[in-house]
Design a protein around this motif. Structure first.
Motif, mmCIF file in Angstrom:
data_model
loop_
_atom_site.group_PDB
_atom_site.id
_atom_site.type_symbol
_atom_site.label_atom_id
_atom_site.label_comp_id
_atom_site.label_asym_id
_atom_site.label_seq_id
_atom_site.Cartn_x
_atom_site.Cartn_y
_atom_site.Cartn_z
ATOM 1 N N GLN A 152 -46.662 -6.612 33.925
ATOM 2 C CA GLN A 152 -46.129 -5.576 33.034
ATOM 3 C C GLN A 152 -45.389 -6.190 31.851
ATOM 4 O OE1 GLN A 152 -43.957 -3.476 36.052
ATOM 5 N NE2 GLN A 152 -45.539 -1.889 36.290
ATOM 6 N N VAL A 153 -44.671 -7.269 32.104
ATOM 7 C CA VAL A 153 -44.007 -7.978 31.006
ATOM 8 C C VAL A 153 -45.041 -8.437 29.987
ATOM 9 C CG1 VAL A 153 -42.714 -10.048 30.386
ATOM 10 C CG2 VAL A 153 -42.033 -8.727 32.391
ATOM 11 N N ALA A 154 -46.127 -9.033 30.468
ATOM 12 C CA ALA A 154 -47.174 -9.538 29.577
ATOM 13 C C ALA A 154 -47.817 -8.395 28.794
ATOM 14 C CB ALA A 154 -48.230 -10.288 30.382
ATOM 15 N N THR A 190 -35.871 -9.810 36.309
ATOM 16 C CA THR A 190 -36.605 -9.129 35.237
ATOM 17 C C THR A 190 -36.155 -9.641 33.876
ATOM 18 O OG1 THR A 190 -37.161 -7.103 36.441
ATOM 19 C CG2 THR A 190 -36.897 -6.895 34.066
ATOM 20 N N CYS A 191 -34.855 -9.811 33.712
ATOM 21 C CA CYS A 191 -34.338 -10.314 32.429
ATOM 22 C C CYS A 191 -34.892 -11.701 32.118
ATOM 23 C CB CYS A 191 -32.814 -10.343 32.457
ATOM 24 S SG CYS A 191 -32.050 -8.705 32.496
ATOM 25 N N GLN A 192 -34.950 -12.555 33.106
ATOM 26 C CA GLN A 192 -35.470 -13.901 32.891
ATOM 27 C C GLN A 192 -36.945 -13.869 32.501
ATOM 28 O OE1 GLN A 192 -33.916 -16.532 32.480
ATOM 29 N NE2 GLN A 192 -32.379 -17.018 34.003
ATOM 30 N N GLY A 198 -41.107 -14.271 25.540
ATOM 31 C CA GLY A 198 -41.013 -14.290 24.087
ATOM 32 C C GLY A 198 -40.538 -12.985 23.496
ATOM 33 N N MET A 199 -40.491 -11.914 24.292
ATOM 34 C CA MET A 199 -39.860 -10.685 23.817
ATOM 35 C C MET A 199 -38.362 -10.906 23.682
ATOM 36 S SD MET A 199 -41.417 -7.218 25.587
ATOM 37 C CE MET A 199 -41.528 -7.858 27.248
ATOM 38 N N GLU A 200 -37.725 -10.194 22.764
ATOM 39 C CA GLU A 200 -36.269 -10.245 22.705
ATOM 40 C C GLU A 200 -35.701 -9.497 23.911
ATOM 41 O OE1 GLU A 200 -34.679 -8.893 19.024
ATOM 42 O OE2 GLU A 200 -35.552 -10.543 17.868
ATOM 43 N N LEU A 201 -34.622 -10.032 24.455
ATOM 44 C CA LEU A 201 -33.972 -9.412 25.612
ATOM 45 C C LEU A 201 -32.702 -8.699 25.171
ATOM 46 C CD1 LEU A 201 -33.559 -8.927 28.661
ATOM 47 C CD2 LEU A 201 -32.389 -11.147 28.744
ATOM 48 N N LEU A 223 -23.446 -12.623 31.370
ATOM 49 C CA LEU A 223 -24.298 -12.287 30.229
ATOM 50 C C LEU A 223 -24.421 -13.472 29.283
ATOM 51 C CD1 LEU A 223 -23.051 -8.653 29.565
ATOM 52 C CD2 LEU A 223 -25.369 -9.315 30.243
ATOM 53 N N ALA A 224 -23.324 -14.178 29.066
ATOM 54 C CA ALA A 224 -23.376 -15.353 28.198
ATOM 55 C C ALA A 224 -24.331 -16.402 28.763
ATOM 56 C CB ALA A 224 -21.979 -15.937 28.025
ATOM 57 N N ALA A 225 -24.354 -16.553 30.088
ATOM 58 C CA ALA A 225 -25.254 -17.518 30.720
ATOM 59 C C ALA A 225 -26.711 -17.103 30.552
ATOM 60 C CB ALA A 225 -24.909 -17.659 32.203
ATOM 61 N N LEU A 226 -26.960 -15.791 30.557
ATOM 62 C CA LEU A 226 -28.324 -15.277 30.368
ATOM 63 C C LEU A 226 -28.768 -15.411 28.913
ATOM 64 C CD1 LEU A 226 -30.657 -13.851 31.841
ATOM 65 C CD2 LEU A 226 -29.538 -11.666 31.322
#
Length: 331
Positions: A152-154, A190-192, A198-201, A223-226
């Protein structure tokens, strides 16, 4: 020991390195009489590392209500008695909303669905909706559809989704008190995947849900680590019928300290005003936050709650001489 604001001035403003957990806790514990100095520093950090422009976004719910998850702050959960019924929008409604959003000067339009993750019916509707919007109006399209599979990400990236929103919601240590039907790790995964595609998170959270100051700082640190491209900062708007429906509103002073702390944790990130600011901060606090680190806003209404009128936010940005980021600069 060096004063926390002086350390932040040297480390964040001068060197562009975000504060870590112990210093973020110290920022959140600052006395009320130091909030002005804190906001001024956060504003200087924002101007130095992000520039003066403000990114404007509109959001719309493609599928509202009836969600199987039990996020305790959310009136769209089918497990609670909150008065939100399941509703789907059609493609024409999505296109009209995107056109109205673009007319405000916004560069981003986000399609949101209240689901654990998208099934094939929802993916098909998103596919058709993104195509129709792209053909009708010049605006970046973002999505927020819950937890995703790699496939789905792709697909979302392939159809031209510019940015994907999936909030951590709360610090890892507090998350089990907020959601029990899925884990913090599932959200992180999912965030990773989105980042790796390559999408913006776009990834943020809510504050004022009963978490401690230490857990609020923990969320900023995680959040800063992500390292997301954008962090939407929501303030709990207690919704009737939800487990957090009786939570007291966060104080405006705590909200302003939180805004500044998030900016000092992530000096180069888009920090976006999101839900709850109208109740928590009011008009004066909204202004102070824009002069305290915020550099993006959602205009208009949210998913199930009312926001400020778009003209009110746009007039305030004009008054503060904060230029709206042009579409070409976000591509």
């Amino acid at each position: 020991m060096t004063d926390i604001l002086e350390r932040a001035r040297q480390q964040v403003l001068r060197d562009g390195i975000g504060l870590e957990l112990p210093d973020l806790i110290a920022v959140l514990r600052l006395d009320d009489d130091r909030i002005g100095d804190l906001l001024q520093l956060a504003h200087e950090v924002r101007m130095a590392h992000c520039g003066p422009e403000v990114e404007v976004e509109g959001i719309i719910s493609l599928k509202t209500g009836g969600c199987p998850e039990d996020c305790h702050f959310c009136s769209q959960s089918g497990q609670f008695t909150s008065p939100v019924r399941a509703v789907w929008l059609d493609i024409d409604q999505l296109v009209k909303a995107a056109q109205e959003t673009a007319a405000t000067g916004a560069t981003e339009f986000c399609i949101v669905a209240a689901v654990r993750g998208p099934d094939e019916r929802l993916m098909a509707q998103v596919r058709d909706g993104v195509k129709a919007i792209q053909e009708a109006v010049e605006i970046n399209v973002a999505c927020s559809l819950g937890m995703l599979t790699p496939e789905q990400v792709a697909e979302l990236r392939a159809i031209g989704v510019h940015r994907y929103n999936h909030n951590l919601e709360a610090a890892r240590s507090y998350f089990p008190k907020v959601v029990t039907t899925h884990s913090w790790q599932e959200r992180w995964d999912t965030c990773q995947m989105v980042r790796d595609s390559g999408m913006e998170l776009c990834c943020g959270g809510l504050v004022g849900m009963g978490e401690s100051l230490e857990q609020r700082a923990e969320l900023a640190s995680e959040l800063a680590a992500l390292d997301p491209h954008e962090v939407p900062l929501n303030f709990l708007n207690p919704r009737p019928g939800t487990p957090f429906g009786d939570q007291p509103l966060m104080s405006s002073q705590d909200a302003l300290r939180t805004i500044a702390a998030f900016r000092l944790a992530m000096p180069r990130t888009i920090l976006r005003y999101a839900g709850g600011r109208e109740l928590t901060l009011g008009d004066l606090g909204t202004r102070e936050g824009l002069l305290g680190g915020v550099n993006a806003v959602i205009v208009g209404n949210y998913l199930t709650t009312l926001g400020r009128k778009p003209d009110a936010d746009l007039d305030l940005l004009a008054e503060l001489r904060m230029p709206i980021k042009e579409l070409a600069k976000t591509l």
